[in-house]
Design a protein around this motif. Structure first.
Motif, PDB file in Angstrom:
ATOM      1  N   HIS A 226       0.850  -1.195   0.000  1.00 30.51           N
ATOM      2  CA  HIS A 226       0.000   0.000   0.000  1.00 30.51           C
ATOM      3  C   HIS A 226       0.886   1.245   0.000  1.00 30.51           C
ATOM      4  O   HIS A 226       1.943   1.272   0.653  1.00 30.51           O
ATOM      5  CB  HIS A 226      -0.907   0.020   1.237  1.00 30.51           C
ATOM      6  N   LEU A 227       0.465   2.264  -0.741  1.00 31.65           N
ATOM      7  CA  LEU A 227       1.142   3.558  -0.754  1.00 31.65           C
ATOM      8  C   LEU A 227       0.085   4.622  -0.534  1.00 31.65           C
ATOM      9  O   LEU A 227      -0.891   4.714  -1.294  1.00 31.65           O
ATOM     10  CB  LEU A 227       1.866   3.784  -2.088  1.00 31.65           C
ATOM     11  N   HIS A 228       0.276   5.438   0.513  1.00 24.19           N
ATOM     12  CA  HIS A 228      -0.710   6.451   0.880  1.00 24.19           C
ATOM     13  C   HIS A 228      -0.252   7.826   0.393  1.00 24.19           C
ATOM     14  O   HIS A 228       0.888   8.244   0.660  1.00 24.19           O
ATOM     15  CB  HIS A 228      -0.910   6.468   2.393  1.00 24.19           C
ATOM     16  N   LEU A 229      -1.124   8.513  -0.325  1.00 23.89           N
ATOM     17  CA  LEU A 229      -0.843   9.835  -0.873  1.00 23.89           C
ATOM     18  C   LEU A 229      -1.800  10.830  -0.219  1.00 23.89           C
ATOM     19  O   LEU A 229      -3.023  10.675  -0.310  1.00 23.89           O
ATOM     20  CB  LEU A 229      -1.038   9.841  -2.389  1.00 23.89           C
ATOM     21  N   VAL A 230      -1.261  11.842   0.434  1.00 20.13           N
ATOM     22  CA  VAL A 230      -2.076  12.808   1.165  1.00 20.13           C
ATOM     23  C   VAL A 230      -1.747  14.210   0.654  1.00 20.13           C
ATOM     24  O   VAL A 230      -0.581  14.626   0.663  1.00 20.13           O
ATOM     25  CB  VAL A 230      -1.805  12.729   2.681  1.00 20.13           C
TER      26      VAL A 230
ATOM     27  N   VAL B  26       3.998   6.742   3.310  1.00 18.76           N
ATOM     28  CA  VAL B  26       3.146   7.919   3.136  1.00 18.76           C
ATOM     29  C   VAL B  26       3.930   8.993   2.412  1.00 18.76           C
ATOM     30  O   VAL B  26       5.026   9.373   2.843  1.00 18.76           O
ATOM     31  CB  VAL B  26       2.647   8.460   4.495  1.00 18.76           C
ATOM     32  N   TRP B  27       3.387   9.467   1.300  1.00 22.46           N
ATOM     33  CA  TRP B  27       3.923  10.637   0.611  1.00 22.46           C
ATOM     34  C   TRP B  27       2.888  11.733   0.743  1.00 22.46           C
ATOM     35  O   TRP B  27       1.687  11.492   0.562  1.00 22.46           O
ATOM     36  CB  TRP B  27       4.155  10.350  -0.877  1.00 22.46           C
ATOM     37  N   TYR B  28       3.331  12.939   1.029  1.00 26.21           N
ATOM     38  CA  TYR B  28       2.340  13.991   1.202  1.00 26.21           C
ATOM     39  C   TYR B  28       2.840  15.329   0.673  1.00 26.21           C
ATOM     40  O   TYR B  28       4.035  15.592   0.586  1.00 26.21           O
ATOM     41  CB  TYR B  28       1.901  14.105   2.665  1.00 26.21           C
ATOM     42  N   THR B  29       1.869  16.163   0.307  1.00 31.36           N
ATOM     43  CA  THR B  29       2.110  17.557  -0.078  1.00 31.36           C
ATOM     44  C   THR B  29       1.133  18.399   0.724  1.00 31.36           C
ATOM     45  O   THR B  29      -0.015  18.603   0.306  1.00 31.36           O
ATOM     46  CB  THR B  29       1.909  17.768  -1.593  1.00 31.36           C
ATOM     47  N   VAL B  30       1.586  18.845   1.866  1.00 33.12           N
ATOM     48  CA  VAL B  30       0.770  19.634   2.793  1.00 33.12           C
ATOM     49  C   VAL B  30       1.596  20.832   3.224  1.00 33.12           C
ATOM     50  O   VAL B  30       2.724  20.667   3.698  1.00 33.12           O
ATOM     51  CB  VAL B  30       0.350  18.785   4.023  1.00 33.12           C
TER      52      VAL B  30
ATOM     53  N   ARG C  59       3.538  17.932  10.915  1.00 34.52           N
ATOM     54  CA  ARG C  59       4.041  17.306  12.140  1.00 34.52           C
ATOM     55  C   ARG C  59       3.124  16.172  12.589  1.00 34.52           C
ATOM     56  O   ARG C  59       3.594  15.130  13.064  1.00 34.52           O
ATOM     57  CB  ARG C  59       4.186  18.355  13.243  1.00 34.52           C
ATOM     58  N   LEU C  60       1.813  16.366  12.441  1.00 32.32           N
ATOM     59  CA  LEU C  60       0.868  15.314  12.813  1.00 32.32           C
ATOM     60  C   LEU C  60       1.050  14.075  11.938  1.00 32.32           C
ATOM     61  O   LEU C  60       0.999  12.942  12.434  1.00 32.32           O
ATOM     62  CB  LEU C  60      -0.575  15.836  12.700  1.00 32.32           C
ATOM     63  N   ILE C  61       1.264  14.288  10.645  1.00 34.85           N
ATOM     64  CA  ILE C  61       1.493  13.154   9.731  1.00 34.85           C
ATOM     65  C   ILE C  61       2.773  12.425  10.109  1.00 34.85           C
ATOM     66  O   ILE C  61       2.808  11.193  10.210  1.00 34.85           O
ATOM     67  CB  ILE C  61       1.554  13.646   8.272  1.00 34.85           C
ATOM     68  N   ASP C  62       3.849  13.189  10.363  1.00 34.51           N
ATOM     69  CA  ASP C  62       5.125  12.570  10.719  1.00 34.51           C
ATOM     70  C   ASP C  62       4.996  11.762  12.004  1.00 34.51           C
ATOM     71  O   ASP C  62       5.523  10.635  12.109  1.00 34.51           O
ATOM     72  CB  ASP C  62       6.200  13.645  10.881  1.00 34.51           C
ATOM     73  N   ALA C  63       4.294  12.318  12.996  1.00 35.26           N
ATOM     74  CA  ALA C  63       4.143  11.625  14.279  1.00 35.26           C
ATOM     75  C   ALA C  63       3.370  10.326  14.111  1.00 35.26           C
ATOM     76  O   ALA C  63       3.734   9.283  14.675  1.00 35.26           O
ATOM     77  CB  ALA C  63       3.448  12.541  15.287  1.00 35.26           C
ATOM     78  N   ALA C  64       2.280  10.367  13.317  1.00 36.06           N
ATOM     79  CA  ALA C  64       1.475   9.160  13.100  1.00 36.06           C
ATOM     80  C   ALA C  64       2.288   8.093  12.374  1.00 36.06           C
ATOM     81  O   ALA C  64       2.184   6.898  12.686  1.00 36.06           O
ATOM     82  CB  ALA C  64       0.218   9.515  12.308  1.00 36.06           C
ATOM     83  N   CYS C  65       3.106   8.508  11.425  1.00 34.74           N
ATOM     84  CA  CYS C  65       3.927   7.541  10.675  1.00 34.74           C
ATOM     85  C   CYS C  65       4.990   6.909  11.569  1.00 34.74           C
ATOM     86  O   CYS C  65       5.258   5.702  11.482  1.00 34.74           O
ATOM     87  CB  CYS C  65       4.571   8.227   9.470  1.00 34.74           C
ATOM     88  N   ARG C  66       5.608   7.729  12.420  1.00 30.93           N
ATOM     89  CA  ARG C  66       6.607   7.169  13.344  1.00 30.93           C
ATOM     90  C   ARG C  66       5.962   6.167  14.293  1.00 30.93           C
ATOM     91  O   ARG C  66       6.537   5.115  14.598  1.00 30.93           O
ATOM     92  CB  ARG C  66       7.291   8.299  14.120  1.00 30.93           C
TER      93      ARG C  66
END
Length: 292
Positions: A8-12, A65-69, A76-83
């Motif tokens: 799976h690859l998640h794009l946000v 997870v790849w994101y453009t936000v 920071r919320l995305i990074d924390a959830a991924c960690r």
């Protein structure tokens, strides 16, 4: 080894996600078809509630997870959830934006969707799209000289989709079919004489026979119709080649080319001629139209 359903690859994205999706397709291409990956695309993520939808999907089916936000707090919320989940995460545009910020000597504006503002480029693309549709398949031939480029060739050489793609790049493209046992339209000859760029599209007869057969099937016609007859198609292609040669029309063989590759070659030809359309397109490439 994991099965296809395990990848799976998640794009946000906080905007349309167009570039994220294009980047994912390009990066995954070397791994296909042996490896199938399910893409999870969540767009217009601009609030904590929007983000929780994406993170819930991530928790259910973990993957990179790849994101453009643009909002630092959201990143920071995305990074924390991924960690927390132990998955890799990349803010894919951040290194590029940081590089430009250093080059320009000023910080970027942190506002989502800036690339989708309706400026002059946007309206040029809309006008080009209207032009391509209005001038499809030889329609309004008397206006061909207004085109930035005219595509011509036998049936099913991807003239129409190529014109539509060029319109997205702001290029006004018309197309004129070459019909067997008929002289090319006089309007096409007049456009040639007036210096309008004309480019010929061709393909291998076997490929054209296959495409035309599928077309007949979709229309409910008998597969043995002359339209898809291989010998007839060979004659059509040969006649078209002679026409291109006689009038010094550059030719692109689309047999193994995607629409994007064909359009790139057309734009290269226009650039070599120094046309206004090519100059406009070059300016857009310097600052990409879709950066998110």
């Amino acid at each position: 080894m994991a099965s296809a359903g395990d990848f799976h690859l998640h794009l946000v994205s906080d905007a349309t996600g167009e570039t994220l999706h294009a980047l994912a397709r390009a990066a995954l291409a070397p791994f296909r078809p042996e490896t199938e990956v399910r893409l999870h695309l969540t767009v217009f993520v601009r609030t904590a509630r929007d983000l929780e939808v994406a993170l819930a999907e991530l928790r259910a089916q973990p993957g990179p997870v790849w994101y453009t936000v643009v909002d630092p707090a959201m990143r920071r919320l995305i990074d924390a959830a991924c960690r927390e989940l132990g998955v890799s995460h990349n803010s894919v545009l951040t290194p590029l934006i940081d590089d430009l910020a250093r080059h320009f000597g000023r910080p970027p504006r942190h506002r989502p969707g800036l690339q989708h503002q309706m400026g002059s480029d946007y309206f040029e693309r809309i006008a080009a799209l209207d032009f391509a549709i209005a001038h499809d398949d030889g329609a309004l031939a008397e206006r061909l000289r207004r085109a930035d480029v005219v595509l011509t060739g036998v049936s099913r050489t991807s003239k129409t989709p190529t014109c539509i793609y060029l319109a997205y790049r702001g290029v006004k493209a018309a197309n004129v079919p070459l019909v067997p046992n008929r002289e090319p339209p006089p309007e096409l000859m007049a456009a040639l004489a007036a210096g309008t760029p004309v480019i010929g599209l061709t393909a291998s007869p076997s490929r054209l026979a296959q495409v035309r057969s599928h077309r007949l099937d979709s229309l409910g016609h008998a597969p043995g119709a002359d339209y898809a007859d291989l010998e007839r198609i060979r004659r059509e292609v040969a006649e078209a080649r002679l026409f291109f040669q006689r009038h010094r029309i550059p030719v692109i063989d689309v047999t193994r080319r995607s629409i994007e590759e064909t359009a790139a070659e057309i734009l290269a030809e226009l650039r070599s001629r120094g046309t206004p359309a090519a100059a406009r397109d070059a300016a857009r490439r310097d600052l990409p139209d879709s950066i998110r």
